[in-house]
Design a protein around this motif. Structure first.
Motif, PDB file in Angstrom:
ATOM      1  N   GLN A 190      -0.618   2.828   5.742  1.00 40.58           N
ATOM      2  CA  GLN A 190       0.406   2.919   4.814  1.00 40.58           C
ATOM      3  C   GLN A 190       0.062   2.264   3.498  1.00 40.58           C
ATOM      4  OE1 GLN A 190       3.083   5.111   5.101  1.00 40.58           O
ATOM      5  NE2 GLN A 190       2.288   5.646   7.464  1.00 40.58           N
ATOM      6  N   PRO A 191       0.218   2.927   2.492  1.00 39.78           N
ATOM      7  CA  PRO A 191      -0.075   2.139   1.104  1.00 39.78           C
ATOM      8  C   PRO A 191       0.837   0.849   1.016  1.00 39.78           C
ATOM      9  CG  PRO A 191       0.523   4.658   0.681  1.00 39.78           C
ATOM     10  CD  PRO A 191       0.749   4.385   2.164  1.00 39.78           C
ATOM     11  N   LEU A 192       0.436  -0.125   0.562  1.00 38.14           N
ATOM     12  CA  LEU A 192       0.970  -1.189   0.016  1.00 38.14           C
ATOM     13  C   LEU A 192       2.219  -0.827  -0.647  1.00 38.14           C
ATOM     14  CD1 LEU A 192       0.322  -4.072   0.440  1.00 38.14           C
ATOM     15  CD2 LEU A 192      -0.490  -4.261  -1.802  1.00 38.14           C
ATOM     16  N   THR A 194       5.051   0.262   1.068  1.00 37.24           N
ATOM     17  CA  THR A 194       5.666   0.955   2.149  1.00 37.24           C
ATOM     18  C   THR A 194       6.502  -0.153   2.928  1.00 37.24           C
ATOM     19  OG1 THR A 194       3.827   2.165   2.357  1.00 37.24           O
ATOM     20  CG2 THR A 194       5.566   2.403   4.020  1.00 37.24           C
TER      21      THR A 194
ATOM     22  N   ALA B  82      -5.131  -0.515  -1.363  1.00 45.72           N
ATOM     23  CA  ALA B  82      -4.613  -1.348   0.186  1.00 45.72           C
ATOM     24  C   ALA B  82      -3.680  -0.925   0.659  1.00 45.72           C
ATOM     25  CB  ALA B  82      -4.299  -2.872  -0.839  1.00 45.72           C
ATOM     26  N   ARG B  83      -3.593  -1.063   2.077  1.00 44.91           N
ATOM     27  CA  ARG B  83      -2.615  -0.759   2.979  1.00 44.91           C
ATOM     28  C   ARG B  83      -1.733  -1.850   3.214  1.00 44.91           C
ATOM     29  NH1 ARG B  83      -3.535   3.217   1.133  1.00 44.91           N
ATOM     30  NH2 ARG B  83      -4.280   5.061   2.140  1.00 44.91           N
ATOM     31  N   VAL B  84      -0.587  -1.505   3.889  1.00 44.02           N
ATOM     32  CA  VAL B  84       0.213  -2.592   4.488  1.00 44.02           C
ATOM     33  C   VAL B  84      -0.473  -3.486   5.522  1.00 44.02           C
ATOM     34  CG1 VAL B  84       2.249  -3.060   5.662  1.00 44.02           C
ATOM     35  CG2 VAL B  84       2.480  -1.232   4.020  1.00 44.02           C
ATOM     36  N   GLY B 108       2.942  -3.778  -5.200  1.00 40.71           N
ATOM     37  CA  GLY B 108       3.834  -3.386  -4.010  1.00 40.71           C
ATOM     38  C   GLY B 108       3.491  -4.595  -2.788  1.00 40.71           C
TER      39      GLY B 108
END
Lengths: 328, 185
Positions: A190-192, A194, B82-84, B108
């Motif tokens: 999940q993209p930052l 989310t 980047a991802r969570v 984010g």
């Protein structure tokens, strides 16, 4: 103390899937109803009688149009009173078109985070209802969203509604192992920006939170709509002093019920430790409190000056019996 | 340090005195930024990297940056896809940490995914509400600084922008009546 009620009339009943009834409720005068944020719920007054020892207030997530709606829509799973349910959903399942219902205006404890860049919705069973409301809003506003829905085959409510709203962003699964594997994968991609929203049985939400933590999600990105405190035990009896009077609270009776039966008025709503309405003060003459709600923060509990009367109780210590000094 | 006055709600405690936070080892990927050549910042980063190396399998992306501008470039590159599960750690002056915080939030990240190691709090950015210039100076909260744009004396109001990392500045005597001078003004 309690907010004003609104008077509604049942305009439609449908069986969505076996055991789940869809209900449409309109204002008795046909006027538009108060708007509500996605994920809000309606609290219906369930009268006493017909096997229910006291009136109930049951909260149901609103699934339909949320801006100046002409009707409120809820989807209610029938929980059998024979297996210990309080009887509110059985009452809903007995309603007919034209019946009058009193309700509190919608309340919002589970709104989407508007600055999130994307929303991951994870629901199980009848827990899909507030997420349907979220998805409806995201589809309208063009927000990025993805939904994972675990339900038994043929028993998942709103599967077609979800597909119509968001097509390929919706995945419906009927197998827990496959669901867990997919959840694990999706949590790591999940993209930052989310945020995650989950609703379902307590054990299911625990699983989602555990998997999210494993994937490095911090608590602030996780949002849950609780059904309530699952299966609380009846608790031990304790005593209460209130306004110079001494009350006994037997096992199986809540502090809230005991106070009401003694003639004290306590604002309350969900009666299951979620809404925060029935918070009462606790005086210095009290023993330790057994907090069982989902509302108070750890700091609130540590302060030791209040409790949620609907679910929490007194605890004994080695040298004194369980007792509370309640300040109303 | 004295407790923050009630009005300081947007002033991070680490801009009032140097604070070094602990890394959040729950993250899976960690961008670690050292801003400036200060050995104190280098020491903070070394401690962090040791803690992260001992944690369950995490990916660490270390960057030693000459200044805030270079740090923001490195951060942008890391957060692009980047991802969570990502965390950002930044060591340097409070001013540099605020600049990195602003960029990270814009990308984010949430506050709880950011770890700061502040080595000094002397210099503050102050944004002038009158001309929108930004002063960068050694000044305390509620001190006074000259605006480089309009030369007004700016009160450093205890409000820090999450978006820009600057303090709010406004003319210090804006609400004082001029001295009566006898002659008509």
């Amino acid at each position: 103390m309690s907010p004003a009620r609104i008077s509604l009339v049942v305009t439609e009943v449908t069986e969505l899937v076996p055991g789940v009834r869809g209900l449409a409720l309109a204002a008795t005068d046909g006027a538009p109803l108060p708007s509500y944020p996605p994920g809000a719920h309606l609290v219906l007054d369930v009268p006493a009688g017909d096997g229910r020892p006291r009136a109930l207030a049951n909260a149901y997530s609103l699934t339909g149009e949320n801006v100046e709606p002409l009707e409120y829509r809820v989807s209610v799973l029938r929980c059998d009173p024979a297996t210990g349910a309080a009887g509110g959903s059985a009452w809903v399942h007995a309603l007919e078109v034209g019946d009058k219902v009193e309700a509190h205006p919608p309340r919002s404890l589970f709104a989407p985070v508007r600055h999130a860049s994307r929303h991951l919705l994870v629901g199980a069973g009848i827990g899909i209802t507030p997420l349907l409301s979220h998805l409806r809003s995201h589809a309208r506003w063009g927000a990025e969203a993805e939904l994972l829905y675990l339900c038994r085959e043929g028993l998942g409510a709103h599967v077609e509604d979800l597909a119509a709203l968001a097509g390929e962003s919706v995945t419906v699964l009927h197998d827990r192992a496959a669901f867990t594997a997919l959840l694990r994968e999706r949590l790591r991609d999940q993209p930052l920006g989310t945020h995650l929203y989950t609703c379902g049985p307590t054990g299911f939400m625990d699983l989602v939170h555990l998997e999210a933590a494993d994937a490095g999600w911090p608590a602030g990105r996780l949002h849950a709509e609780a059904f309530g405190t699952a299966d609380l035990d009846p608790g031990e009896p304790f005593t209460v002093s209130v306004d110079g009077e001494e009350l006994a609270v037997p096992a199986g009776v809540s502090l809230l019920e005991a106070l009401e039966e003694a003639g004290h008025e306590v604002a309350n709503l969900c009666r299951q430790g979620v809404c925060g309405e029935c918070r009462v003060g606790v005086g210095p003459g009290s023993g330790p409190v057994l907090h069982r709600d989902l509302y108070l923060t750890d700091e609130d509990k540590a302060a030791g000056d209040c409790l949620m009367a609907c679910v929490s109780r007194a605890e004994p210590t080695d040298d004194r019996p369980a007792h509370l000094e309640v300040i109303l | 340090m004295s407790p923050a006055p009630p009005a300081y709600t947007s002033v991070p405690v680490w801009t009032r005195e140097p604070v070094v936070e602990e890394p959040d080892t729950a993250g899976l990927v960690h961008t670690v930024l050292q801003v400036g050549p200060d050995p104190a910042a280098a020491a903070v980063v070394a401690d962090w990297c040791a803690v992260l190396a001992a944690a369950p399998p995490v990916r660490v992306l270390p960057h030693v940056c000459a200044d805030a501008e270079e740090a923001l470039r490195a951060l942008a590159a890391d957060l692009q896809d980047a991802r969570v599960g990502h965390r950002v750690l930044v060591a340097g002056s409070a001013r540099d940490c605020l600049a990195v915080r602003a960029a990270a939030l814009r990308a984010g990240l949430t506050e709880e995914e950011l770890t700061v190691g502040v080595t000094s709090v002397a210099v503050r950015d102050v944004w002038c509400v009158h001309c929108a210039a930004t002063a960068s100076a050694e000044v305390d909260l509620e001190g006074v600084v000259a605006c480089p744009g309009c030369s007004r004396s700016l009160l450093v109001y205890p409000h820090v922008s999450r978006r820009s990392g600057a303090h709010l500045g406004f003319q210090v005597d804006a609400e004082q009546l001029p001295e009566p001078s006898g002659a008509a003004r």
